[in-house]
Design a protein around this motif. Structure first.
Motif, PDB file in Angstrom:
ATOM      1  N   UNK A  10       0.839  -1.203   0.000  1.00  0.00           N
ATOM      2  CA  UNK A  10       0.000   0.000   0.000  1.00  0.00           C
ATOM      3  C   UNK A  10       0.868   1.244   0.000  1.00  0.00           C
ATOM      4  N   UNK A  11       1.872   1.261   0.859  1.00  0.00           N
ATOM      5  CA  UNK A  11       2.726   2.442   0.974  1.00  0.00           C
ATOM      6  C   UNK A  11       3.586   2.662  -0.268  1.00  0.00           C
ATOM      7  N   UNK A  12       3.886   1.597  -0.986  1.00  0.00           N
ATOM      8  CA  UNK A  12       4.620   1.754  -2.247  1.00  0.00           C
ATOM      9  C   UNK A  12       3.800   2.544  -3.263  1.00  0.00           C
ATOM     10  N   UNK A  13       2.484   2.408  -3.204  1.00  0.00           N
ATOM     11  CA  UNK A  13       1.601   3.165  -4.095  1.00  0.00           C
ATOM     12  C   UNK A  13       1.318   4.559  -3.555  1.00  0.00           C
ATOM     13  N   UNK A  14       1.120   4.641  -2.231  1.00  0.00           N
ATOM     14  CA  UNK A  14       0.682   5.896  -1.624  1.00  0.00           C
ATOM     15  C   UNK A  14       1.532   6.210  -0.388  1.00  0.00           C
ATOM     16  N   UNK A  15       2.786   6.614  -0.598  1.00  0.00           N
ATOM     17  CA  UNK A  15       3.699   6.822   0.536  1.00  0.00           C
ATOM     18  C   UNK A  15       3.259   7.925   1.490  1.00  0.00           C
ATOM     19  N   UNK A  16       2.468   8.889   1.004  1.00  0.00           N
ATOM     20  CA  UNK A  16       2.062  10.015   1.847  1.00  0.00           C
ATOM     21  C   UNK A  16       0.621   9.895   2.334  1.00  0.00           C
ATOM     22  N   UNK A  17       0.003   8.754   2.110  1.00  0.00           N
ATOM     23  CA  UNK A  17      -1.387   8.561   2.527  1.00  0.00           C
ATOM     24  C   UNK A  17      -1.498   8.550   4.050  1.00  0.00           C
ATOM     25  N   UNK A  18      -2.697   8.827   4.512  1.00  0.00           N
ATOM     26  CA  UNK A  18      -3.018   8.716   5.931  1.00  0.00           C
ATOM     27  C   UNK A  18      -4.380   8.035   6.055  1.00  0.00           C
ATOM     28  N   UNK A  19      -4.499   7.164   7.041  1.00  0.00           N
ATOM     29  CA  UNK A  19      -5.761   6.481   7.289  1.00  0.00           C
ATOM     30  C   UNK A  19      -6.119   6.661   8.756  1.00  0.00           C
ATOM     31  N   UNK A  20      -7.222   7.340   8.979  1.00  0.00           N
ATOM     32  CA  UNK A  20      -7.710   7.497  10.342  1.00  0.00           C
ATOM     33  C   UNK A  20      -8.467   6.252  10.760  1.00  0.00           C
ATOM     34  N   UNK A  21      -8.172   5.747  11.937  1.00  0.00           N
ATOM     35  CA  UNK A  21      -8.825   4.535  12.439  1.00  0.00           C
ATOM     36  C   UNK A  21      -9.467   4.821  13.790  1.00  0.00           C
ATOM     37  N   UNK A  22     -10.724   4.423  13.912  1.00  0.00           N
ATOM     38  CA  UNK A  22     -11.459   4.537  15.173  1.00  0.00           C
ATOM     39  C   UNK A  22     -11.990   3.154  15.529  1.00  0.00           C
ATOM     40  N   UNK A  23     -11.727   2.716  16.746  1.00  0.00           N
ATOM     41  CA  UNK A  23     -12.272   1.453  17.245  1.00  0.00           C
ATOM     42  C   UNK A  23     -13.302   1.792  18.314  1.00  0.00           C
ATOM     43  N   UNK A  24     -14.554   1.413  18.056  1.00  0.00           N
ATOM     44  CA  UNK A  24     -15.645   1.680  18.992  1.00  0.00           C
ATOM     45  C   UNK A  24     -16.157   0.363  19.552  1.00  0.00           C
ATOM     46  N   UNK A  25     -16.349   0.318  20.850  1.00  0.00           N
ATOM     47  CA  UNK A  25     -16.832  -0.901  21.504  1.00  0.00           C
ATOM     48  C   UNK A  25     -18.112  -0.603  22.291  1.00  0.00           C
ATOM     49  N   UNK A  26     -19.010  -1.588  22.322  1.00  0.00           N
ATOM     50  CA  UNK A  26     -20.225  -1.458  23.118  1.00  0.00           C
ATOM     51  C   UNK A  26     -21.244  -0.494  22.550  1.00  0.00           C
ATOM     52  N   UNK A  27     -21.301  -0.354  21.230  1.00  0.00           N
ATOM     53  CA  UNK A  27     -22.324   0.498  20.630  1.00  0.00           C
ATOM     54  C   UNK A  27     -23.706  -0.097  20.882  1.00  0.00           C
ATOM     55  N   UNK A  28     -24.678   0.761  21.140  1.00  0.00           N
ATOM     56  CA  UNK A  28     -26.031   0.256  21.351  1.00  0.00           C
ATOM     57  C   UNK A  28     -26.673  -0.115  20.017  1.00  0.00           C
ATOM     58  N   UNK A  29     -27.548  -1.121  19.999  1.00  0.00           N
ATOM     59  CA  UNK A  29     -28.242  -1.498  18.759  1.00  0.00           C
ATOM     60  C   UNK A  29     -29.096  -0.344  18.241  1.00  0.00           C
ATOM     61  N   UNK A  30     -29.354  -0.365  16.942  1.00  0.00           N
ATOM     62  CA  UNK A  30     -30.138   0.703  16.338  1.00  0.00           C
ATOM     63  C   UNK A  30     -31.487   0.900  16.997  1.00  0.00           C
ATOM     64  N   UNK A  31     -32.136  -0.193  17.388  1.00  0.00           N
ATOM     65  CA  UNK A  31     -33.475  -0.087  17.985  1.00  0.00           C
ATOM     66  C   UNK A  31     -33.437   0.562  19.359  1.00  0.00           C
ATOM     67  N   UNK A  32     -32.268   0.646  19.972  1.00  0.00           N
ATOM     68  CA  UNK A  32     -32.152   1.246  21.303  1.00  0.00           C
ATOM     69  C   UNK A  32     -31.704   2.700  21.264  1.00  0.00           C
ATOM     70  N   UNK A  33     -31.490   3.231  20.065  1.00  0.00           N
ATOM     71  CA  UNK A  33     -31.164   4.659  19.947  1.00  0.00           C
ATOM     72  C   UNK A  33     -32.433   5.453  20.223  1.00  0.00           C
ATOM     73  N   UNK A 159      -5.145  -6.192  -7.252  1.00  0.00           N
ATOM     74  CA  UNK A 159      -6.147  -5.291  -6.676  1.00  0.00           C
ATOM     75  C   UNK A 159      -5.720  -4.844  -5.284  1.00  0.00           C
ATOM     76  N   UNK A 160      -6.024  -3.617  -4.944  1.00  0.00           N
ATOM     77  CA  UNK A 160      -5.777  -3.101  -3.607  1.00  0.00           C
ATOM     78  C   UNK A 160      -7.065  -3.249  -2.806  1.00  0.00           C
ATOM     79  N   UNK A 161      -6.984  -3.974  -1.693  1.00  0.00           N
ATOM     80  CA  UNK A 161      -8.199  -4.213  -0.923  1.00  0.00           C
ATOM     81  C   UNK A 161      -7.881  -4.443   0.546  1.00  0.00           C
ATOM     82  N   UNK A 162      -8.932  -4.357   1.351  1.00  0.00           N
ATOM     83  CA  UNK A 162      -8.861  -4.761   2.751  1.00  0.00           C
ATOM     84  C   UNK A 162      -9.250  -6.235   2.807  1.00  0.00           C
ATOM     85  N   UNK A 163      -8.527  -7.043   3.568  1.00  0.00           N
ATOM     86  CA  UNK A 163      -8.878  -8.452   3.682  1.00  0.00           C
ATOM     87  C   UNK A 163      -8.456  -8.982   5.046  1.00  0.00           C
ATOM     88  N   UNK A 164      -9.076 -10.105   5.422  1.00  0.00           N
ATOM     89  CA  UNK A 164      -8.691 -10.775   6.651  1.00  0.00           C
ATOM     90  C   UNK A 164      -8.309 -12.213   6.329  1.00  0.00           C
TER      91      UNK A 164
END
Length: 241
Positions: A10-33, A159-164
């Motif tokens: 990824x960095x070979x293609x986009x050396x100056x890129x930035x990716x903001x990452x947020x990890x959220x835990x314990x979100x309430x279900x949509x029906x409880x909003x 292809x450039x992709x996110x994978x697990x």
């Protein structure tokens, strides 16, 4: 332990890129909003559509700078025919007078941020992810079924992709999310990303990440377990202990 890892390819293609990452835990279900929360999110999304319209300086989608930078990025790797960045797809709807509507509270929040800053924003259900999330060039053949599709569509070589460990999570960088890991109304733990390949927008990216985290906390009750800007010098982040 699960990590988010932006690989060397990824960095070979986009050396100056930035990716903001947020990890959220314990979100309430949509029906409880609460009703007032749902109404506030709907109003924010409506306002974000209007703000995005103001950011569009040309009626030709590709001539808008916030789109052109992603058109250029997509020329650097193999893509499925017709694949465009997620922000282009959202802005195209705005340009055509077809505003982005509500889907679910979590998705509406990240679409609000995406439209407000004209940056690609996406989210995945951490509990559905197998192993690390890796962003890089693939050899192809990664299992994938896009949201709304009834047939599989494996990744392409180059292809450039996110994978697990099981397959692709999001194809062609930020083009399409897969059904397997997509956020739902019942998702409790989320991995959220904001992408930029334009170093001149570093401040806007940081603001978008902060706003995304704050909205998830305020309206979904999610605890922000991690928040970071991924760069070539700092390419990974633990997302689940």
């Amino acid at each position: 332990m699960k990590k988010f890892v932006a690989e060397d390819s990824f960095w070979e293609l986009f050396p100056d890129a930035q990716i903001g990452v947020v990890v959220a835990r314990g979100m309430r279900p949509g029906v409880e909003v609460p009703k007032e929360g749902s109404e506030a999110i709907a109003k924010m999304l409506e306002d974000a559509n209007a703000k995005a319209d103001e950011l569009l300086t040309s009626d030709i989608i590709s001539q808008n700078e916030v789109v052109a930078v992603w058109r250029g990025a997509y020329q650097k790797f193999k893509t499925k025919k017709g694949a465009r960045s997620s922000i282009e797809n959202l802005l195209k709807r705005v340009l055509k007078g077809n505003p982005v509507g509500p889907i679910s509270p979590a998705v509406d929040i990240y679409n609000t941020v995406s439209l407000s800053y004209a940056l690609p924003v996406g989210g995945e259900d951490i509990d559905a992810i197998e192993g690390d999330v890796r962003l890089g060039i693939t050899e192809g053949g990664d299992a994938f079924r896009a949201l709304g599709d009834e047939e599989d569509s494996p990744t392409l070589e180059g292809e450039l992709c996110y994978r697990d460990n099981v397959g692709a999570v999001c194809r062609c960088l930020n083009w399409r999310d897969g059904q397997r890991t997509a956020l739902t109304d019942e998702s409790s733990n989320a991995l959220l990303v904001v992408e930029s390949v334009d170093p001149s927008r570093a401040d806007e990216l940081a603001q978008a990440v902060d706003e995304l985290a704050a909205l998830i906390e305020q309206y979904l009750g999610g605890e922000i377990a991690a928040k970071a800007i991924i760069t070539r010098d700092s390419p990974e982040l633990v997302i689940d202990e």
